[in-house]
Design a protein around this motif. Structure first.
Motif, PDB file in Angstrom:
ATOM      1  N   VAL A 110     -62.038 -30.005 -60.814  1.00 28.10           N
ATOM      2  CA  VAL A 110     -61.410 -30.626 -59.773  1.00 28.10           C
ATOM      3  C   VAL A 110     -61.356 -29.753 -58.397  1.00 28.10           C
ATOM      4  CG1 VAL A 110     -58.996 -31.427 -58.834  1.00 28.10           C
ATOM      5  CG2 VAL A 110     -59.714 -32.173 -61.338  1.00 28.10           C
ATOM      6  N   GLU A 111     -61.058 -28.761 -58.803  1.00 31.74           N
ATOM      7  CA  GLU A 111     -61.154 -27.546 -57.452  1.00 31.74           C
ATOM      8  C   GLU A 111     -62.560 -27.356 -56.719  1.00 31.74           C
ATOM      9  OE1 GLU A 111     -59.796 -23.984 -59.397  1.00 31.74           O
ATOM     10  OE2 GLU A 111     -57.613 -24.439 -59.321  1.00 31.74           O
ATOM     11  N   LYS A 112     -63.388 -27.777 -57.523  1.00 29.23           N
ATOM     12  CA  LYS A 112     -64.820 -27.711 -57.061  1.00 29.23           C
ATOM     13  C   LYS A 112     -64.928 -28.870 -56.179  1.00 29.23           C
ATOM     14  CE  LYS A 112     -67.087 -25.092 -60.580  1.00 29.23           C
ATOM     15  NZ  LYS A 112     -68.103 -25.039 -61.853  1.00 29.23           N
ATOM     16  N   LEU A 113     -64.694 -30.103 -56.590  1.00 30.81           N
ATOM     17  CA  LEU A 113     -64.695 -31.309 -55.682  1.00 30.81           C
ATOM     18  C   LEU A 113     -63.873 -31.469 -54.698  1.00 30.81           C
ATOM     19  CD1 LEU A 113     -65.099 -33.767 -58.887  1.00 30.81           C
ATOM     20  CD2 LEU A 113     -66.674 -33.344 -57.166  1.00 30.81           C
ATOM     21  N   GLU A 114     -62.504 -30.547 -54.754  1.00 35.70           N
ATOM     22  CA  GLU A 114     -61.800 -30.637 -53.455  1.00 35.70           C
ATOM     23  C   GLU A 114     -62.460 -29.784 -52.604  1.00 35.70           C
ATOM     24  OE1 GLU A 114     -58.362 -28.817 -55.155  1.00 35.70           O
ATOM     25  OE2 GLU A 114     -57.383 -30.679 -55.456  1.00 35.70           O
ATOM     26  N   LYS A 115     -63.153 -28.772 -52.964  1.00 35.53           N
ATOM     27  CA  LYS A 115     -63.858 -27.868 -51.937  1.00 35.53           C
ATOM     28  C   LYS A 115     -65.051 -28.702 -51.307  1.00 35.53           C
ATOM     29  CE  LYS A 115     -63.138 -23.273 -53.963  1.00 35.53           C
ATOM     30  NZ  LYS A 115     -63.278 -22.152 -54.690  1.00 35.53           N
ATOM     31  N   ASP A 116     -65.594 -29.370 -52.182  1.00 34.89           N
ATOM     32  CA  ASP A 116     -66.676 -30.225 -51.625  1.00 34.89           C
ATOM     33  C   ASP A 116     -66.383 -31.224 -50.556  1.00 34.89           C
ATOM     34  OD1 ASP A 116     -68.560 -28.775 -53.222  1.00 34.89           O
ATOM     35  OD2 ASP A 116     -68.823 -30.597 -54.520  1.00 34.89           O
ATOM     36  N   LEU A 117     -65.206 -31.920 -50.931  1.00 29.49           N
ATOM     37  CA  LEU A 117     -64.457 -32.835 -50.180  1.00 29.49           C
ATOM     38  C   LEU A 117     -64.186 -32.288 -48.710  1.00 29.49           C
ATOM     39  CD1 LEU A 117     -63.582 -35.842 -49.514  1.00 29.49           C
ATOM     40  CD2 LEU A 117     -61.149 -35.148 -50.668  1.00 29.49           C
ATOM     41  N   ALA A 118     -63.723 -31.084 -48.725  1.00 27.91           N
ATOM     42  CA  ALA A 118     -63.361 -30.467 -47.770  1.00 27.91           C
ATOM     43  C   ALA A 118     -64.297 -30.169 -46.706  1.00 27.91           C
ATOM     44  CB  ALA A 118     -62.604 -28.919 -48.026  1.00 27.91           C
ATOM     45  N   LEU A 119     -65.837 -29.807 -47.524  1.00 28.39           N
ATOM     46  CA  LEU A 119     -66.857 -29.597 -46.366  1.00 28.39           C
ATOM     47  C   LEU A 119     -67.202 -31.015 -45.848  1.00 28.39           C
ATOM     48  CD1 LEU A 119     -68.951 -27.482 -48.934  1.00 28.39           C
ATOM     49  CD2 LEU A 119     -67.603 -26.623 -47.065  1.00 28.39           C
ATOM     50  N   PHE A 120     -67.326 -31.988 -46.785  1.00 30.51           N
ATOM     51  CA  PHE A 120     -67.476 -33.309 -46.182  1.00 30.51           C
ATOM     52  C   PHE A 120     -66.676 -33.714 -44.936  1.00 30.51           C
ATOM     53  CE2 PHE A 120     -68.752 -34.490 -50.650  1.00 30.51           C
ATOM     54  CZ  PHE A 120     -69.798 -33.661 -50.612  1.00 30.51           C
ATOM     55  N   LYS A 121     -65.521 -33.642 -45.004  1.00 31.63           N
ATOM     56  CA  LYS A 121     -64.311 -33.987 -44.052  1.00 31.63           C
ATOM     57  C   LYS A 121     -64.792 -33.270 -42.682  1.00 31.63           C
ATOM     58  CE  LYS A 121     -60.849 -36.150 -46.754  1.00 31.63           C
ATOM     59  NZ  LYS A 121     -59.464 -36.202 -46.921  1.00 31.63           N
ATOM     60  N   ARG A 122     -64.868 -32.018 -43.190  1.00 27.00           N
ATOM     61  CA  ARG A 122     -65.072 -31.196 -41.862  1.00 27.00           C
ATOM     62  C   ARG A 122     -66.126 -31.688 -40.912  1.00 27.00           C
ATOM     63  NH1 ARG A 122     -67.325 -25.025 -41.847  1.00 27.00           N
ATOM     64  NH2 ARG A 122     -67.055 -24.371 -39.375  1.00 27.00           N
ATOM     65  N   VAL A 123     -67.407 -32.048 -41.479  1.00 26.91           N
ATOM     66  CA  VAL A 123     -68.508 -32.737 -40.802  1.00 26.91           C
ATOM     67  C   VAL A 123     -68.168 -34.099 -40.366  1.00 26.91           C
ATOM     68  CG1 VAL A 123     -71.077 -33.765 -40.944  1.00 26.91           C
ATOM     69  CG2 VAL A 123     -69.999 -31.191 -42.221  1.00 26.91           C
ATOM     70  N   HIS A 124     -67.418 -34.802 -41.086  1.00 28.67           N
ATOM     71  CA  HIS A 124     -66.736 -36.076 -40.645  1.00 28.67           C
ATOM     72  C   HIS A 124     -66.144 -35.867 -39.098  1.00 28.67           C
ATOM     73  CE1 HIS A 124     -65.504 -40.168 -40.818  1.00 28.67           C
ATOM     74  NE2 HIS A 124     -64.286 -39.877 -40.880  1.00 28.67           N
ATOM     75  N   ARG A 125     -65.325 -34.979 -39.400  1.00 32.22           N
ATOM     76  CA  ARG A 125     -64.270 -34.836 -38.177  1.00 32.22           C
ATOM     77  C   ARG A 125     -64.989 -34.260 -36.737  1.00 32.22           C
ATOM     78  NH1 ARG A 125     -60.784 -32.679 -42.066  1.00 32.22           N
ATOM     79  NH2 ARG A 125     -61.492 -30.622 -41.690  1.00 32.22           N
ATOM     80  N   ALA A 126     -65.867 -33.224 -36.925  1.00 32.36           N
ATOM     81  CA  ALA A 126     -66.900 -32.724 -36.331  1.00 32.36           C
ATOM     82  C   ALA A 126     -68.061 -32.427 -36.404  1.00 32.36           C
ATOM     83  CB  ALA A 126     -65.940 -31.445 -35.635  1.00 32.36           C
ATOM     84  N   PRO A 127     -69.048 -33.717 -36.229  1.00 31.92           N
ATOM     85  CA  PRO A 127     -70.434 -33.452 -36.601  1.00 31.92           C
ATOM     86  C   PRO A 127     -71.264 -32.332 -35.835  1.00 31.92           C
ATOM     87  CG  PRO A 127     -69.566 -35.844 -36.170  1.00 31.92           C
ATOM     88  CD  PRO A 127     -68.656 -35.068 -35.847  1.00 31.92           C
ATOM     89  N   ASP A 128     -70.652 -32.012 -34.760  1.00 37.17           N
ATOM     90  CA  ASP A 128     -71.409 -30.948 -34.028  1.00 37.17           C
ATOM     91  C   ASP A 128     -71.487 -29.402 -34.606  1.00 37.17           C
ATOM     92  OD1 ASP A 128     -71.942 -32.883 -32.149  1.00 37.17           O
ATOM     93  OD2 ASP A 128     -70.661 -32.190 -30.399  1.00 37.17           O
TER      94      ASP A 128
END
Length: 422
Positions: free
Chosen positions: A224-242
């Motif tokens: 679960v912790e690994k997936l949470e970290k992955d989700l944080a990466l995805f959302k970071r790009v989603h919020r600021a693609p640059d």
């Protein structure tokens, strides 16, 4: 042992008889009258080693019954390499354009002058604007800020460049270094924009399909912790693609995402999207972005170090100060540019002994070689296994340079029976 006319090279490791070789060689020279003990120049790298080297020479002569010669060793010049450099600069101060009584700059004073120059350096501005982009982080365990980390790197670059002597301030030094980076990095993507867009699209699809991540069916806390970290990466790009235009650590993190294993299964379709993201990010090793940043980073460090060095040197000269590096670089420059001074030094010695030769950096090697290559007899001793710089390379350089010199001045290379014997 390697012999080349007047040059004797002894790669002496533990148990190889280094001490015995120095003693027997000197005794042989002195017995045959080709070397006078008081005209020995011996150099090593610490005060303790210098004292030990003098004692080795003296005890070897005493063991051979050369009592008066052993006493005369007290008048020989046995010192550290910094002591040799300072002596040359002091005795030939007029030729060196230096003060005959320079004041040695303490470490605290040196750091202060360098930090003052560094505070005004403009070459580092691109890194200062985004230090994290270039790998600089705070280390709270050591009490270091990001600025401390960057300053430490610049100071290390300054030390490295000063170890090259005058070459370290050559503006042409950077171009071959950047070219070398290109060679090491190899072929790059022809269309990095397309690669970046493909990665963004894969991540946006993941976020749209699984906005809460792939944790719904996962029970193991670690996964679960690994997936949470992955989700944080995805959302970071989603919020600021640059962020994909410059954050290469993020790209690297996206190359390794969690997918289903035997104990934990993600929702249907998740693994395919995660695999697509990893495939898109996996072009990172050939993406030109990291190479461009690496070249910018190196350019800033070298340019800043050279800028600081120039300001530091000017300030020292105005104050009549000298530091340890100056003792080497100044003496090397003096001997290289003024053959009359070099000859005056050679006229006072019959042989040169350089112990722990493997410890030389480039400018130290250049200084010692200005004397050793032209002296009538030179004995170099070093241990390959204890080398930081690499004793084998200087050894090959010695033989190559010696042959070149003897080709230019053949009369000196075979002038005496002693040289032929060596």
């Amino acid at each position: 042992m390697i012999m080349d006319h007047g040059l004797v090279i002894v790669p002496a490791g533990a148990g190889a008889g280094k001490t015995h070789r120095i003693k027997t060689q000197l005794s042989d020279w002195i017995k045959r009258g080709v070397v006078r003990p008081e005209r020995i120049l011996a150099v090593t790298f610490t005060e303790a080693a210098a004292g030990e080297l003098r004692e080795r020479i003296r005890s070897g002569l005493l063991a051979d019954g050369l009592v008066s010669e052993a006493m005369a060793v007290e008048r020989a010049y046995v010192s550290t390499i910094h002591g040799l450099g300072l002596r040359l600069l002091t005795e030939h101060a007029l030729a060196a354009g230096a003060s005959p009584q320079p004041r040695h700059l303490g470490d605290a004073e040196r750091d202060l002058l360098v930090r003052q120059a560094l505070a005004h350096a403009k070459s580092l501005d691109p890194i200062k604007a985004e230090p994290e982009r270039f790998g600089y982080e705070a280390n709270w365990q050591k009490g270091e800020t990001v600025e401390d980390s960057l300053r430490s790197r610049v100071l290390s670059m300054i030390d490295l460049l000063r170890g090259l002597g005058d070459k370290g301030r050559d503006r042409g030094l950077l171009a071959p270094a950047l070219s070398r980076l290109d060679t090491i990095y190899g072929t790059v993507l022809s269309d990095p924009t397309a690669a970046r867009n493909a990665l963004e699209a894969a991540i946006q699809t993941m976020v749209a399909t699984f906005p809460a991540g792939g944790m719904a069916q996962i029970t193991a806390k670690t996964n679960v912790e690994k997936l949470e970290k992955d989700l944080a990466l995805f959302k970071r790009v989603h919020r600021a693609p640059d962020v994909l235009n410059r954050d290469w650590k993020l790209w690297n993190d996206l190359r390794s995402l969690f997918v289903s294993n035997r104990s934990s299964k993600t929702p249907e379709g998740y693994d395919d999207l995660a695999t697509a993201i990893m495939a898109a990010a996996d072009v990172l090793p050939v993406h030109p972005g990291p190479l461009a940043d690496a070249k910018l980073h190196l350019s800033c460090l070298v340019s800043c170090a050279q800028e600081v060095m120039e300001a530091y040197e000017s300030r020292k000269k105005a104050l009549g100060l000298i530091d340890f590096a100056d003792m080497i670089t100044g003496a090397e420059r003096l001997l290289r540019t003024d053959p009359a001074v070099r000859q005056a030094v050679l006229d006072e010695i019959d042989c040169v002994i350089i112990d722990e030769f493997q410890d030389t950096n480039p400018v130290q090697f250049a200084l010692l070689w200005q004397i050793g290559a032209y002296a009538t007899r030179t004995l170099l001793v070093g241990d390959v296994k204890q080398s930081i710089m690499g004793f084998r390379a200087p050894t090959r350089a010695c033989r190559r340079l010696w042959r070149r010199r003897t080709q230019i001045q053949p009369s000196r290379s075979i002038a005496t029976g002693d040289r032929r014997r060596l």
